[in-house]
Design an enzyme around this catalytic site. Structure first.
Site, PDB file in Angstrom:
ATOM      1  N   GLU A 117       0.825  -1.200   0.000  1.00 64.74           N
ATOM      2  CA  GLU A 117       0.000   0.000   0.000  1.00 64.74           C
ATOM      3  C   GLU A 117       0.864   1.256   0.000  1.00 64.74           C
ATOM      4  O   GLU A 117       1.928   1.296   0.623  1.00 64.74           O
ATOM      5  CB  GLU A 117      -0.965  -0.011   1.186  1.00 64.74           C
ATOM      6  CG  GLU A 117      -2.039  -1.073   1.028  1.00 64.74           C
ATOM      7  CD  GLU A 117      -3.027  -1.132   2.178  1.00 64.74           C
ATOM      8  OE1 GLU A 117      -4.104  -1.724   1.985  1.00 64.74           O
ATOM      9  OE2 GLU A 117      -2.735  -0.599   3.268  1.00 64.74           O
ATOM     10  N   CYS A 130       3.708   8.495   0.989  1.00 65.01           N
ATOM     11  CA  CYS A 130       4.232   7.501   1.921  1.00 65.01           C
ATOM     12  C   CYS A 130       4.385   6.190   1.165  1.00 65.01           C
ATOM     13  O   CYS A 130       3.389   5.623   0.715  1.00 65.01           O
ATOM     14  CB  CYS A 130       3.275   7.349   3.099  1.00 65.01           C
ATOM     15  SG  CYS A 130       3.801   6.139   4.332  1.00 65.01           S
ATOM     16  N   CYS A 137       6.189  -6.917   6.968  1.00 65.70           N
ATOM     17  CA  CYS A 137       7.214  -6.363   7.843  1.00 65.70           C
ATOM     18  C   CYS A 137       7.650  -7.438   8.817  1.00 65.70           C
ATOM     19  O   CYS A 137       6.849  -8.276   9.247  1.00 65.70           O
ATOM     20  CB  CYS A 137       6.673  -5.143   8.595  1.00 65.70           C
ATOM     21  SG  CYS A 137       7.935  -4.237   9.531  1.00 65.70           S
ATOM     22  N   CYS A 141       6.133  -4.606  15.498  1.00 66.16           N
ATOM     23  CA  CYS A 141       5.838  -3.570  16.493  1.00 66.16           C
ATOM     24  C   CYS A 141       4.378  -3.741  16.918  1.00 66.16           C
ATOM     25  O   CYS A 141       3.475  -3.788  16.084  1.00 66.16           O
ATOM     26  CB  CYS A 141       6.081  -2.186  15.914  1.00 66.16           C
ATOM     27  SG  CYS A 141       7.811  -1.897  15.473  1.00 66.16           S
ATOM     28  N   CYS A 144       1.395  -1.483  15.693  1.00 67.05           N
ATOM     29  CA  CYS A 144       1.324  -1.217  14.252  1.00 67.05           C
ATOM     30  C   CYS A 144       0.562  -2.320  13.527  1.00 67.05           C
ATOM     31  O   CYS A 144       0.887  -3.504  13.651  1.00 67.05           O
ATOM     32  CB  CYS A 144       2.740  -1.099  13.687  1.00 67.05           C
ATOM     33  SG  CYS A 144       2.811  -0.787  11.918  1.00 67.05           S
ATOM     34  N   CYS A 372      -1.088   6.465   9.852  1.00 59.88           N
ATOM     35  CA  CYS A 372       0.174   5.889  10.324  1.00 59.88           C
ATOM     36  C   CYS A 372      -0.080   4.643  11.160  1.00 59.88           C
ATOM     37  O   CYS A 372      -0.876   4.645  12.094  1.00 59.88           O
ATOM     38  CB  CYS A 372       0.912   6.935  11.149  1.00 59.88           C
ATOM     39  SG  CYS A 372       2.488   6.356  11.786  1.00 59.88           S
TER      40      CYS A 372
END
Length: 395
Positions: A117, A130, A137, A141, A144, A372
């Site tokens: 994305e 962005c 990933c 985290c 996230c 975010c």
């Protein structure tokens, strides 16, 4: 081998587009040196390589041309030769969503059918893109949403810079042939942040090469000060980023003690706060950057106390910095809650009075899950229960 001494390379490849027998090579993502070598491979004479590289580069990256036949300052025979051996291809936009606040989110399909994305955020004085550097990933985290998606592979340089190109397509921002990018007024896409899916410093070479293309003065031509790379703290690559890319640096900090940061940003178990800060103190000098941005997500009852704020300013003392406070963007099953506005403002006030800029980021694109920490490819959006996610976060 101990955790601290283990190599930083990941067990994942940067997979280029697989060519069929006799297939064409995509020139998007090749550096100038790579493009020059590709031209030599099809018989372009050494004395012409530099000129031909510059001509093709300008057509592709300054004017957004995707058809060799449109490159009218090249001979017809040479254009035909290029079309026989090469292609100019960017990732495919599978889905485009537009938020009520004007934020645009693109679901982008890359080689192998994988999806990432990309988000465009319009503001009064700028337009920020962005972009993602990995499919998924590896950092997990706990706050996230992207971190709940397993890492599949690194993106190639072409897939990274291709996100910039497809966004310029959508914005209709390629200049007329013969004109520069800024001749028709302010840019709609004026800034790049490597804050999408993935950890950029775990895909260093591809990110570096893509950003060299973005910064090239005869192409997309963005200043290095308009590009920000966000890292969770891959310490051995920070100095290398300063020397080989030189863009602005943002750090996903989010905590003021190792105990809390170990839980929020697990890479801290490998390179703790002290080790990370020691590396960051050198970055402005090595990269000639003015300051580092510390990103700090505000989590209710976790990292948002007055004591946290006071520890934060003490920790970063001596580092030219600003603190970007990010109200937590909640997602289905998230194990945290957003700090109250009063708590965020109190935290910001302590930081500001200590002499640091402490802007509170306005959440953008929440209605399309583009804010975010919310990025996650739709086709990979496996649902986990709140209990499962909380367990993984160590709560």
């Amino acid at each position: 081998m101990t955790e601290a001494s283990a190599p930083i390379t990941q067990d994942v490849a940067t997979i280029p587009r697989k060519l069929p027998e006799g297939g064409k090579r995509n020139i998007v993502g090749l550096t100038r040196e790579g493009l020059a070598e590709a031209l030599r491979s099809i018989g372009v004479a050494d004395k012409q390589v530099r000129m031909r590289t510059g001509q093709i580069w300008q057509w592709v990256y300054q004017w957004g041309v995707r058809d060799f036949d449109a490159m009218t300052n090249l001979s017809k025979a040479f254009r035909a030769d290029l079309a026989e051996h090469f292609e100019i291809a960017v990732p495919e936009v599978v889905k485009r969503e537009v938020s009520a606040d004007g934020t645009r989110k693109y679901l982008v399909r890359i080689a192998g059918g994988h999806e990432v994305e990309t988000v465009y955020i319009p503001e009064e004085d700028r337009g920020t893109l962005c972009i993602s550097s990995q499919v998924g990933c590896t950092l997990t985290c706990s706050f996230c949403h992207t971190g709940t998606q397993k890492l599949v592979r690194n993106l190639t340089a072409g897939e990274i810079i291709g996100q910039v190109m497809l966004a310029r397509d959508d914005l209709g921002e390629w200049p007329e042939q013969g004109k520069g990018s800024d001749e028709n007024g302010p840019r709609l896409l004026s800034n790049i942040v490597l804050m999408g899916m993935g950890e950029p410093l775990y895909n260093f070479e591809a990110v570096r090469d893509a950003m060299k293309i973005a910064m090239d003065g005869e192409g997309i031509s963005l200043s290095r000060r308009r590009i920000t790379l966000s890292t969770s703290g891959v310490v051995p690559e920070i100095a290398r980023a300063a020397e080989e890319i030189g863009c602005l640096l943002a750090v996903s900090f989010h905590a003021t003690t190792d105990e809390v940061r170990d839980r929020l940003v697990p890479i801290n178990k490998r390179w703790n706060i002290e080790t990370l800060l020691n590396a960051l103190r050198e970055y402005p000098r090595l990269s000639n950057s003015e300051r580092i941005t510390f990103e700090y997500v505000m989590l209710d009852g976790v990292n948002d106390s007055d004591a946290d704020a006071k520890r934060l300013v003490k920790l970063i003392a001596g580092i030219p910095a600003k603190i970007n406070l990010i109200p937590f963007n909640e997602w289905p099953g998230a194990p945290y809650k957003r700090s109250s506005w009063e708590r965020i403002e109190a935290f910001a006030d302590i930081v500001y009075k200590a002499g640091y800029a402490s802007p509170i980021r306005t959440p953008r694109g929440e209605d399309i899950m583009a804010a975010c920490g919310q990025l996650k490819s739709e086709t990979e959006r496996a649902r986990k229960s709140r209990k499962e996610i909380a367990a993984e976060a160590g709560l």
